[in-house]
Design an enzyme around this catalytic site. Structure first.
Site, PDB file in Angstrom:
ATOM      1  N   ASP A   1       0.056   4.268  -2.397  1.00 39.05           N
ATOM      2  CA  ASP A   1      -0.155   5.665  -2.002  1.00 39.05           C
ATOM      3  C   ASP A   1       0.688   6.606  -2.853  1.00 39.05           C
ATOM      4  O   ASP A   1       0.250   7.716  -3.188  1.00 39.05           O
ATOM      5  CB  ASP A   1       0.201   5.850  -0.524  1.00 39.05           C
ATOM      6  CG  ASP A   1      -0.854   5.282   0.414  1.00 39.05           C
ATOM      7  OD1 ASP A   1      -1.945   4.911  -0.074  1.00 39.05           O
ATOM      8  OD2 ASP A   1      -0.591   5.207   1.625  1.00 39.05           O
TER       9      ASP A   1
ATOM     10  N   ASP B   1      -8.856   4.588  -5.333  1.00 37.40           N
ATOM     11  CA  ASP B   1      -8.199   5.067  -6.558  1.00 37.40           C
ATOM     12  C   ASP B   1      -9.188   5.779  -7.475  1.00 37.40           C
ATOM     13  O   ASP B   1      -8.938   5.908  -8.673  1.00 37.40           O
ATOM     14  CB  ASP B   1      -7.543   3.897  -7.298  1.00 37.40           C
ATOM     15  CG  ASP B   1      -8.550   2.852  -7.775  1.00 37.40           C
ATOM     16  OD1 ASP B   1      -9.585   2.681  -7.095  1.00 37.40           O
ATOM     17  OD2 ASP B   1      -8.306   2.221  -8.820  1.00 37.40           O
TER      18      ASP B   1
ATOM     19  N   HIS C   1       0.805  -1.216   0.000  1.00 38.52           N
ATOM     20  CA  HIS C   1       0.000   0.000   0.000  1.00 38.52           C
ATOM     21  C   HIS C   1       0.843   1.274   0.000  1.00 38.52           C
ATOM     22  O   HIS C   1       0.375   2.321  -0.450  1.00 38.52           O
ATOM     23  CB  HIS C   1      -0.949  -0.003   1.198  1.00 38.52           C
ATOM     24  CG  HIS C   1      -2.058  -0.995   1.072  1.00 38.52           C
ATOM     25  ND1 HIS C   1      -3.208  -0.748   0.356  1.00 38.52           N
ATOM     26  CD2 HIS C   1      -2.184  -2.272   1.539  1.00 38.52           C
ATOM     27  CE1 HIS C   1      -4.006  -1.800   0.403  1.00 38.52           C
ATOM     28  NE2 HIS C   1      -3.408  -2.739   1.111  1.00 38.52           N
TER      29      HIS C   1
END
Length: 286
Positions: A165, A191, A161
């Site tokens: 990000d 997203d 993740h």
């Protein structure tokens, strides 16, 4: 009582009535309120939290402006001087000005996405009614574009993740680089992004959307160049629309573009990527 005193009393009572809508003890009527303002008080109590925040900012500003207006009158200042109250009132005005800045800052923080610093969904819900007013009055015409990072889940699954990000932040930078002052770039969540674009029609906005989505959002990850494309669908914003109706049309168009984009990528990404899908809306008034 002359007209000036009546005006002051009315303004004081109205402001007090509105302010008390934010104080829980008054729900039990522990403090008396003028009966003629009971309806306004009850309406203020019903407001959802975000609208109360907007109203609170307006009340702070309005209170300061009323006090500054009073201090601008020589006769009023003389009375206040005799009563030795002018310094207190000036200090209140200064404190209200500070409070305005704090409320404005906190309100903007509430409307910003923490990761990307784009506007968030709450901001979109706040701004959209004004967009409809502008569209209805013919001041500006807007389209809504719904964008989604194609295959973003694969990035999270493969790299984690933290890398995901970084892609979201890079996507936000792309949106900021392409948007103008009147445009509203938003991160809806995950997203998913959207843009409220000042444009005469989806057809006129199509070259812009094509440029926005034609190249991948790329990062160097573990020595490898990794890229993700925006899937994009867009629709007109009509005066009779709701935010939900616009998002629904644009989301369906985006999904159609995502299918085309995945087919293009799986076939080797030969030639230019498929164009964003446009969903032309037609007014029931036409």
């Amino acid at each position: 009582m002359d007209l000036f005193e009546e005006f002051l009393q009315k303004e004081a009572e109205r402001l007090r009535t509105c302010w008390t809508a934010f104080l829980n003890p008054l729900k039990a009527r522990l403090l008396p309120l003028p009966s003629r303002y009971a309806e306004e008080f009850q309406e203020a109590e019903k407001l959802p939290p975000e609208e109360k925040e907007n109203l609170l900012a307006e009340l702070v500003r309005e209170t300061r402006e009323v006090l500054e207006w009073l201090l601008s009158h020589g006769e009023v200042r003389e009375v206040l001087k005799r009563q030795e109250r002018i310094r207190v009132l000036e200090e209140i005005v200064a404190r209200l000005a500070e409070l305005e800045e704090q409320v404005d800052y906190l309100r903007e923080e509430l409307l910003r996405d923490e990761l990307t610093r784009l506007w968030n969904r709450r901001a979109l819900q706040t701004f959209f009614p004004e967009i409809l007013k502008r569209a209805t009055k013919g001041r500006e015409i807007y389209i809504l574009a719904f964008l989604d990072l194609c295959d973003f889940k694969k990035i999270n699954d493969r790299f984690g993740h933290q890398i995901g990000d970084r892609f979201l932040v890079q996507a936000a930078r792309r949106l900021r680089a392409f948007t103008k002052r009147l445009d509203v770039p938003v991160r809806l969540g995950g997203d998913e992004f959207c843009l409220l674009l000042a444009a005469p029609s989806v057809e006129k906005a199509e070259p812009f959307l094509r440029d926005l989505t034609a190249t991948p959002i790329s990062l160097q990850v573990e020595g490898e160049e990794v890229g993700l494309y925006f899937a994009c669908g867009a629709t007109d914003v009509l005066g009779e629309d709701t935010l939900e109706s616009c998002l629904h049309r644009a989301d369906l168009a985006m999904y159609e573009h995502k299918v085309l984009l995945k087919e293009w990528l799986s076939s080797g990404a030969k030639g230019p990527p498929p164009r964003p899908v446009l969903s032309r809306a037609f007014s029931r008034d036409l």
